[in-house]
Design an enzyme around this catalytic site. Structure first.
Site, PDB file in Angstrom:
ATOM      1  N   ASN A   1     -11.869  -3.976  -8.572  1.00 40.24           N
ATOM      2  CA  ASN A   1     -10.675  -4.577  -9.169  1.00 40.24           C
ATOM      3  C   ASN A   1     -10.965  -4.972 -10.611  1.00 40.24           C
ATOM      4  O   ASN A   1     -11.896  -5.719 -10.851  1.00 40.24           O
ATOM      5  CB  ASN A   1     -10.272  -5.825  -8.377  1.00 40.24           C
ATOM      6  CG  ASN A   1      -8.901  -6.348  -8.787  1.00 40.24           C
ATOM      7  OD1 ASN A   1      -8.111  -5.609  -9.375  1.00 40.24           O
ATOM      8  ND2 ASN A   1      -8.622  -7.600  -8.513  1.00 40.24           N
TER       9      ASN A   1
ATOM     10  N   ASP B   1     -19.630  -6.488 -14.812  1.00 40.00           N
ATOM     11  CA  ASP B   1     -18.861  -6.955 -13.657  1.00 40.00           C
ATOM     12  C   ASP B   1     -19.648  -6.696 -12.369  1.00 40.00           C
ATOM     13  O   ASP B   1     -19.090  -6.291 -11.343  1.00 40.00           O
ATOM     14  CB  ASP B   1     -17.461  -6.333 -13.599  1.00 40.00           C
ATOM     15  CG  ASP B   1     -16.543  -7.070 -12.597  1.00 40.00           C
ATOM     16  OD1 ASP B   1     -16.979  -8.099 -12.026  1.00 40.00           O
ATOM     17  OD2 ASP B   1     -15.411  -6.603 -12.390  1.00 40.00           O
TER      18      ASP B   1
END
Lengths: 309, 438
Positions: B278, B305
């Site tokens: 995401n 991330d």
């Protein structure tokens, strides 16, 4: 007809006149018989559509010291609860030959609206987040007595400036008397688009050393959580005058607060009775300033400008 | 302790160096940078096949501690970051409980792992307990060591609260790291609305779910003057908004992840949960726009991330698997192999997006390779290739969508805070500690 709705209603001559008359009444207040017949036969209406203890008591006592009669209409007793408009109430009071009214109201512009009817002189005792001119006058006067002159002095106003009518009237008056104003608080509680002569700081520690006057505002507990502030600890770390900060404070600084103080939030209890605090003097001058304002508005010739000091 | 890095290609945009030089490090400090240094007391480290760069900083990693230690810990996360070539790693506050108090921030900032491996820099949550309702104690967390604030994983839905947060953040002078996703537009399926949603039948997340929030927050950043950094941009629409904002001179920065630069929605069509992330992997046009923005300078930072999960969770059905890719140990070789080797960006730009710009986003002094600086160095080997083998990750998460990719540019030596902490797959400080030498 003259009113005191905004600090802008007064020119510098008016301010000086109020201050010099206040000085005279200070002396009266120290007498054994603390009463003069200046306004005998006059009636002041205290129209308090929002709870207040200090301002109301101060106005009421000021009127009585001048032999002026007072009548009180508060939220609980007023017919406003029965659906009467503010204007209706004012007209009723006027028919009853009331000579002057102090209005405290939760909405900005209420005092101005009442003044525009020109039924009797109107004093703004605080309208929402609007103005509180007599508080500004008594603050400036108290500071002036302590510091002799405000010219070039640095005033830091600390806390919830955005919601403060005291600050809104104060900024203008401090500036007019030659002081340099800095607003200190979280950007969420500071007004934006300020006049150029006002400085802003987000941290009390940045301004402490350079301030001649530290003016603390009352922080409303309900604003401590939520979308404006990040809780009491974060607020105190940034803006409270704590015992620790008091230790590092200049000896000649002046500490002020319009009251009532939230002990342990914006000020630690030790601060209130510190020798640099003039919070009690502010309360005393509240009386003399309000006596001066009432005298000027209610004496036979009326208004500010024509009355000789 | 003295070290001599021999014959490495030194690339330092700050000092404008890009040539074969020796670097002498004494007592943690760079003392000489020149050709042909000899010093018999120094431990010589052959760097002849290496690029020597200022230390890399990852602005975006999930280290899972406290609360989800089965996925990662500060220890394993800091070790993985070091092995990935990073000297600093910024960890996100979506832990359990969230990093939302100065107490927890202090605990993470003072983690022991930071003195053995990569230094961990915590971010505090933006809203109290990441609930998106109230302001967290930003000032106290900043004092305790928070380098930025973020609700990463969630996005602040209320524009009113976002504005207040931006205003309140000005008391700290720290940046806001924003995960941008309007939940009214996003079904949070991690499938791009486009080819992937059409082929799979899974409800897609449109690019607008990200872009509308970016548009909103550019306006609010301009209005408030807050320092806003956008996390993991994924769509071409977002890039256009960012480019225009920068043209206007608005103080916003942005990062992109290696996986959004290398992979596309085509990988998600199989519904392999390793590719579930995401924001979702988007279309080829989106990927091309990200690449263009990277080259152009519209993108400031590459951030991993890094989002580790256990094998059990991550091998469930696509819909049930948690989103996230463990990226700390593949980011640098991916960027080197896919962008530097292919001459899409040069080494200078690589250093900018991995070292200089991340430091600037944090408002910290940039690392440079010159006399008098403390050694913060990332040294990568560009001559030898290796296949990605997640089983050998130092992260607890032994999974990667890049498994089997043949990559160049693996870290060879890493100096953190003046110490040689990574040496060709070994961790000298950890070894010394376990032997009780320290």
């Amino acid at each position: 007809m003259k009113h005191l709705v905004s600090i802008l209603d007064l020119n510098n001559k008016d301010v000086n006149k109020i201050f010099s008359i206040a000085k005279h009444f200070e002396e009266v207040l120290e007498r054994r018989v603390k009463k003069v017949p200046a306004l005998i036969g006059k009636t002041l209406a205290l129209l308090f559509i929002e709870p207040s203890t200090r301002t109301k008591t101060s106005f009421e006592l000021a009127a009585r010291r001048l032999s002026c009669d007072t009548i009180s209409l508060s939220v609980s007793t007023s017919s406003l609860k029965k659906g009467e408009t503010l204007e209706d109430t004012a007209r009723t009071l006027s028919s009853m030959k009331v000579d002057c009214a102090v209005v405290r109201h939760p909405h900005e512009g209420a005092a101005k609206k009442l003044a525009s009817l020109n039924l009797f002189p109107v004093i703004n005792g605080g309208d929402g987040k609007g103005e509180h001119p007599t508080q500004a006058l008594l603050d400036a006067y108290t500071a002036l007595k302590k510091l002799k002159s405000l010219n070039g002095k640095k005033v830091s106003i600390i806390g919830d400036v955005l919601h403060s009518r005291v600050a809104r009237s104060g900024i203008e008056l401090w500036h007019r008397l030659g002081a340099k104003v800095t607003l200190v608080g979280p950007p969420t509680l500071l007004p934006r688009h300020l006049p150029e002569y006002v400085d802003v700081s987000y941290r009390l520690d940045e301004v402490m050393k350079n301030s001649d006057i530290l003016y603390f505002l009352r922080i409303q507990r309900e604003r401590l959580g939520g979308e404006c502030l990040a809780g009491i600890e974060d607020y105190r770390d940034l803006y409270a005058l704590t015992k620790d900060r008091l230790k590092n404070l200049r000896r000649d600084v002046v500490i002020m607060h319009p009251g009532p103080v939230n002990r342990g939030i914006e000020l630690d209890p030790e601060v209130i009775y510190d020798e640099r605090s003039i919070i009690e003097e502010q309360v005393f001058e509240g009386l003399s300033i309000r006596m001066a304002v009432l005298t000027l508005l209610l004496s036979e010739k009326g208004g500010f400008h024509e009355i000789p000091a | 302790m003295k070290y001599l890095l021999k014959k490495g290609t030194v690339v330092c945009p700050i000092t404008c160096k890009e040539s074969e030089l020796d670097v002498l490090i004494d007592n943690g400090m760079i003392v000489r940078v020149e050709k042909g240094i000899s010093d018999k007391k120094a431990l010589a480290l052959d760097a002849s096949q290496c690029i020597v760069m200022p230390g890399f900083i990852d602005l975006h990693a999930h280290l899972r501690e406290p609360g989800e230690e089965e996925k990662e810990t500060l220890y394993t996360g800091a070790k993985a970051a070091l092995a990935g070539g990073f000297v600093r790693v910024v960890c996100m506050p979506n832990t359990e409980p969230p990093l939302s108090t100065s107490f927890l921030i202090k605990a993470v900032a003072q983690s022991d792992a930071s003195s053995l491996f990569c230094r961990v820099l915590p971010t505090g949550s933006l809203s109290k307990n990441r609930e998106g309702k109230e302001i967290a104690e930003l000032n106290l967390m900043a004092k305790a060591g928070a380098v930025a604030f973020s609700d990463d994983g969630s996005s602040i839905q209320s524009a009113g609260l976002m504005r207040s947060l931006m205003l309140y953040s000005l008391t700290t002078k720290k940046p806001l790291f924003l995960h941008e996703e309007d939940v009214n537009l996003s079904p949070q399926t991690c499938i791009h609305e486009g080819k992937a949603s059409f082929v799979t039948g899974v409800e897609g997340t449109p690019s607008s779910a990200e872009a509308v929030m970016i548009a909103r927050d550019i306006l609010l950043a301009e209005e408030t003057g807050a320092r806003v950094h956008f996390q993991h941009l994924s769509s071409k629409e977002s890039i256009t908004l960012l480019r225009n904002a920068k043209k206007k001179g608005i103080q916003v920065t942005a990062e992109v992840t290696p996986h959004h630069l290398v992979l596309t929605e085509d990988e998600t069509v199989s519904l392999n949960p390793l590719f579930k992330v995401n924001p979702p992997l988007r279309s080829t046009e989106d990927r091309n726009a990200l690449e263009e923005a990277l080259v152009e300078g519209v993108i400031d930072v590459i951030a991993t991330d890094h989002a580790p999960h256990t094998k059990e969770e991550k091998t469930r059905e696509f819909e049930l698997a948690p989103p996230g890719i463990a990226g700390l140990e593949t980011a640098l070789p991916l960027l080197y192999t896919y962008f530097v080797e292919k001459k899409i960006i040069d080494l200078r730009r690589l250093v900018e997006v991995f070292s200089i710009n991340p430091a600037k986003v944090l408002g910290k002094k940039v690392f440079a390779i010159r006399e008098g600086e403390r050694a913060e160095l990332t040294v990568i080997n560009t001559a030898e290739s290796r296949k990605v083998n997640p089983e050998k990750f130092f992260s607890k998460s032994k999974l990667s969508p890049f498994q089997g990719f043949e990559l160049y540019g693996w870290p060879e030596y890493v100096f953190v805070e003046g110490e040689l902490r990574f040496l060709k797959g070994d961790f000298p400080l950890e070894e010394r500690r376990s032997k009780g030498v320290d």
